[in-house]
Design a protein around this motif. Structure first.
Motif, PDB file in Angstrom:
ATOM      1  N   ALA A  21      -1.634   0.878  -9.863  1.00  0.00           N
ATOM      2  CA  ALA A  21      -2.349   0.934  -8.592  1.00  0.00           C
ATOM      3  C   ALA A  21      -3.710   0.291  -8.744  1.00  0.00           C
ATOM      4  CB  ALA A  21      -2.503   2.388  -8.137  1.00  0.00           C
ATOM      5  N   ALA A  51      -3.364   9.497  -5.091  1.00  0.00           N
ATOM      6  CA  ALA A  51      -4.148   8.261  -5.018  1.00  0.00           C
ATOM      7  C   ALA A  51      -4.978   8.163  -3.745  1.00  0.00           C
ATOM      8  CB  ALA A  51      -3.226   7.059  -5.144  1.00  0.00           C
ATOM      9  N   HIS A  52      -4.345   8.357  -2.587  1.00  0.00           N
ATOM     10  CA  HIS A  52      -5.055   8.156  -1.328  1.00  0.00           C
ATOM     11  C   HIS A  52      -6.032   9.276  -1.016  1.00  0.00           C
ATOM     12  CE1 HIS A  52      -1.709   5.240  -0.662  1.00  0.00           C
ATOM     13  NE2 HIS A  52      -2.692   4.562  -0.099  1.00  0.00           N
ATOM     14  N   VAL A  61      -5.607   1.384  -1.718  1.00  0.00           N
ATOM     15  CA  VAL A  61      -4.765   1.329  -2.909  1.00  0.00           C
ATOM     16  C   VAL A  61      -3.664   0.296  -2.684  1.00  0.00           C
ATOM     17  CG1 VAL A  61      -3.286   2.609  -4.491  1.00  0.00           C
ATOM     18  CG2 VAL A  61      -5.193   3.777  -3.370  1.00  0.00           C
ATOM     19  N   TRP A 108     -13.298  -2.610  -8.614  1.00  0.00           N
ATOM     20  CA  TRP A 108     -11.960  -2.056  -8.463  1.00  0.00           C
ATOM     21  C   TRP A 108     -11.474  -1.557  -9.819  1.00  0.00           C
ATOM     22  CZ3 TRP A 108      -8.764  -4.702 -11.685  1.00  0.00           C
ATOM     23  CH2 TRP A 108      -9.051  -6.042 -11.961  1.00  0.00           C
ATOM     24  N   HIS A 123      -9.084   7.543  -3.275  1.00  0.00           N
ATOM     25  CA  HIS A 123      -9.436   6.128  -3.143  1.00  0.00           C
ATOM     26  C   HIS A 123      -9.197   5.647  -1.708  1.00  0.00           C
ATOM     27  CE1 HIS A 123      -9.806   6.018  -7.476  1.00  0.00           C
ATOM     28  NE2 HIS A 123      -8.590   6.499  -7.595  1.00  0.00           N
ATOM     29  N   CYS A 150      -7.179   0.258  -7.250  1.00  0.00           N
ATOM     30  CA  CYS A 150      -7.909   1.218  -6.421  1.00  0.00           C
ATOM     31  C   CYS A 150      -9.290   0.673  -6.069  1.00  0.00           C
ATOM     32  CB  CYS A 150      -8.064   2.546  -7.151  1.00  0.00           C
ATOM     33  SG  CYS A 150      -6.501   3.226  -7.772  1.00  0.00           S
ATOM     34  N   ASN A 209     -12.760   1.664  -3.483  1.00  0.00           N
ATOM     35  CA  ASN A 209     -13.389   2.648  -2.608  1.00  0.00           C
ATOM     36  C   ASN A 209     -14.307   2.007  -1.572  1.00  0.00           C
ATOM     37  OD1 ASN A 209     -12.136   4.875  -3.786  1.00  0.00           O
ATOM     38  ND2 ASN A 209     -13.678   5.003  -5.405  1.00  0.00           N
ATOM     39  N   GLU A 263       0.798  -1.229   0.000  1.00  0.00           N
ATOM     40  CA  GLU A 263       0.000   0.000   0.000  1.00  0.00           C
ATOM     41  C   GLU A 263       0.828   1.276   0.000  1.00  0.00           C
ATOM     42  OE1 GLU A 263      -3.725  -0.306   2.510  1.00  0.00           O
ATOM     43  OE2 GLU A 263      -2.605  -2.008   3.307  1.00  0.00           O
TER      44      GLU A 263
END
Length: 231
Positions: free
Chosen positions: A143, A194-195, A201, A153, A198, A145, A147, A75
């Motif tokens: 990545a 990204a974080h 990840v 995904w 999402h 991802c 949610n 991650e």
């Protein structure tokens, strides 16, 4: 008769302050891309006689002066020296594929490069978390991802990595609907952290990501087990 008291006042140790100081020394302050193909060597507990190689993405410098290789791992963008999992793998050393030499410490030239760059880009401390540095992803990292558990995904290519003033890292992904030009480069407005968008990840090397996209049964089974184990 009781013992005599020292004329010096007792020294109170603020453990929280000590902890924060120790954490600050471990803070990542600079990145340098790896451009010569050096690898991380690691082992799995399930295969004690087998060594695995993984390309190094970058080298990192901490506040305490320590330098280490970094790889996209699970991650995060992780320090090679910190990988110590019997299930997912533990760090053995670094490898030069050209000479097949395995060594414990980062190359001297990377140490000098990082120290010189950190001294040149000597940012003043701020109360706010600010962007310190961006580097491109040169490995074709992807990545995965997610949610929510019940939502689909998405597998997205990683275009770069951001280092912030608090030592945190995040990957840069693209909102393809906002891309104005190709190829997508650092600084393009379609990129996002990204974080920040999402909930979960996971990062994968290019060849593993392609197996997932091709829905290889063995790879999808291993992926499902990994996700369940991490929940």
């Amino acid at each position: 008769m009781g013992a005599s008291l020292s004329p010096r006042s007792a020294q109170v140790i603020d453990l929280e302050t000590v902890r924060q100081r120790q954490q600050a020394q471990k803070c990542l302050v600079r990145l340098a891309p790896e451009l010569d193909g050096l690898e991380m060597v690691y082992q799995l507990a399930a295969s004690p006689d087998t060594y695995y190689g993984m390309p190094i993405l970058a080298w990192g410098l901490r506040e305490d002066g320590s330098v280490f290789g970094m790889v996209p791992w699970m991650e995060t963008l992780a320090a090679c020296h910190d990988l110590n999992s019997q299930e997912n793998g533990y760090f053995v050393g670094y490898r030069d594929p050209e000479t097949e030499e395995i060594f414990d410490s980062p190359p001297d030239h990377k140490y000098h490069e990082l120290v010189a760059a950190a001294e040149y880009f000597d940012y003043e401390a701020s109360g706010e978390v600010t962007l310190i540095q961006q580097i491109p992803d040169t490995l074709g990292t992807h990545a995965l991802c997610m949610n929510h558990p019940n939502t689909p995904w998405h597998m997205k290519p990683v275009y770069g990595w951001r280092l912030y003033s608090d030592g945190s890292l995040d990957a840069l992904l693209a909102d393809e609907n906002k891309a104005a030009m190709t190829p997508i480069l650092l600084g393009d407005k379609c990129l996002y952290s990204a974080h920040a968008r999402h909930q979960t990840v996971y990062f994968f090397q290019r060849h593993i990501a392609n197996r997932i996209l091709e829905e290889d049964p063995a790879t999808l089974e291993a992926l499902a087990m990994m996700v369940v184990a991490s929940d």
